[in-house]
Design an enzyme around this catalytic site. Sequence first.
Site, PDB file in Angstrom:
ATOM      1  CB  CYS A  58      -0.900   0.009   1.228  1.00 31.35           C
ATOM      2  SG  CYS A  58      -1.896   1.519   1.335  1.00 31.35           S
TER       3      CYS A  58
ATOM      4  CB  CYS B  28      -2.336   4.618   4.093  1.00 32.47           C
ATOM      5  SG  CYS B  28      -3.720   3.838   3.260  1.00 32.47           S
ATOM      6  CB  SER B  29      -0.605   0.973   6.704  1.00 35.33           C
ATOM      7  OG  SER B  29      -1.712   1.550   7.377  1.00 35.33           O
ATOM      8  CB  CYS B  30      -4.543  -0.889   2.405  1.00 34.87           C
ATOM      9  SG  CYS B  30      -5.297   0.746   2.378  1.00 34.87           S
TER      10      CYS B  30
END
Lengths: 219, 230
Positions: free
Chosen positions: B132, B135-137
């Site tokens: 991702c 972000c941090s999906c």
Amino acid sequence: MDGPQDLGGKRNFGPINPEQDEPIFHAEWEKKVLGLTIASNGLGHWSIDEGRLARESLSPQQYYGLSYYEIWYEGVTALLKRHGELSDAELAAGKALQPGLRTERRVSGEAMSGVLASGGPSERPQSSEPLFSVGQRVRTKLAHPAGHTRLPNYARDKIGSIQSVRGMHVFPDSSAHGQGEQPQWLYTVEFDGAALWGPDAEPGLSNTIDAWESYLDLA
Amino acid sequence: MNLGGAAFKLRSRNSARMHFREDAKISDDHHHDHDNHLSDMDAKVRALQTILVEKGLVDPAAVDVVVETYEHKVGPKNGAKVVAKAWVDPEFRAWLEKDASAAINSLGYVGRQGEHMHAVFNTPEQHNMVVCTLCSCYPWPVLGLPPVWYKSPPYRSRVVYEPRKVLGEFGVELPDSTKIKVWDSTAELRYLVIPMRPAGSDGLSEDELVELVSRDSMIGTGLAHAPGQE
């Protein structure tokens, strides 16, 4: 926005350094930040998109200088302040100075398991026909919007092909700014590595992004 | 601003400091962090919780449920069970290809950050990796919370253009003939890599196969372990 979060293709961040036997949390306060953030999300003041916008609106110095859960702390306090549930005076005092607004939406301990298990699906009923179909060539938009977008810089103004049609999903560019869900068709778009990175791309590389319909034109 | 690796490692305070550190002091720092209850962040977060509880906005029991869930209940063992079943059960594998959310939900893995699942299958011809960049999906119901490296700038910036070099830093070398596809989770779809079943695992039971499936193999930064290797 072209903020510090848009990292794909950036240079000089160094090696990956995976940590051996990494703990799930590195400090007790990290657990609380996660729990407080998810509990605060449950008040329903903001969408997941507005939450992301709050974190990516940090300055580059903050975003790159803070750890992950420090960024989350900054994000949730900014969101609570924006929606009138928290003030700087309260943070300075370390105690509540006025009652909460949406106390009726507080997520109880008993309800939280259900909240985690149900999640927040972004797919919506299909109210139109998709413009594109699998295999079609598309060009991503060239744009540098001041607001939230999920079209990363490295994949703008590039030609790829529709790999999958994913249904209609909440449009983050509007949802993040409180402008409603405005669902759009979502596609997985695949690019040759060389189309994104030029002749120096690693051989055999391809990349995909998930792109909302308004990010795309027929190529 | 110098964003070189060394400066980056040292910039953050408190526990953040360790996240980019490559030396062997991690366990010392880790220990120290747990002892340091008067750290800046610890005090700030305690104050925030006090305020939100006093205002009637947060039930501390709900915070505990979140932590308990992701610290002890939901983790990569879930994903490993999905992978092992896909290896032994062709019908399940076909279901996973067609409707990963339904197939995964059928095993009881549901919820936040896994609402719309998609499985990608490694073959000798193509290896898949997930990132991702924005972000941090990450697919929480099957993998739990992401590791620090997955959420950090080095991986997020580099894997999209030099996945082979990144794989090398994980000790993985693929044949030149294997293509690599990097999936950037820019929407709410969450990707689970189904690694190739390792050679020499023919006689193993589904439960034994689960033990061969590492977390990293389901992100694409690793391979499934060979029997006896894990």
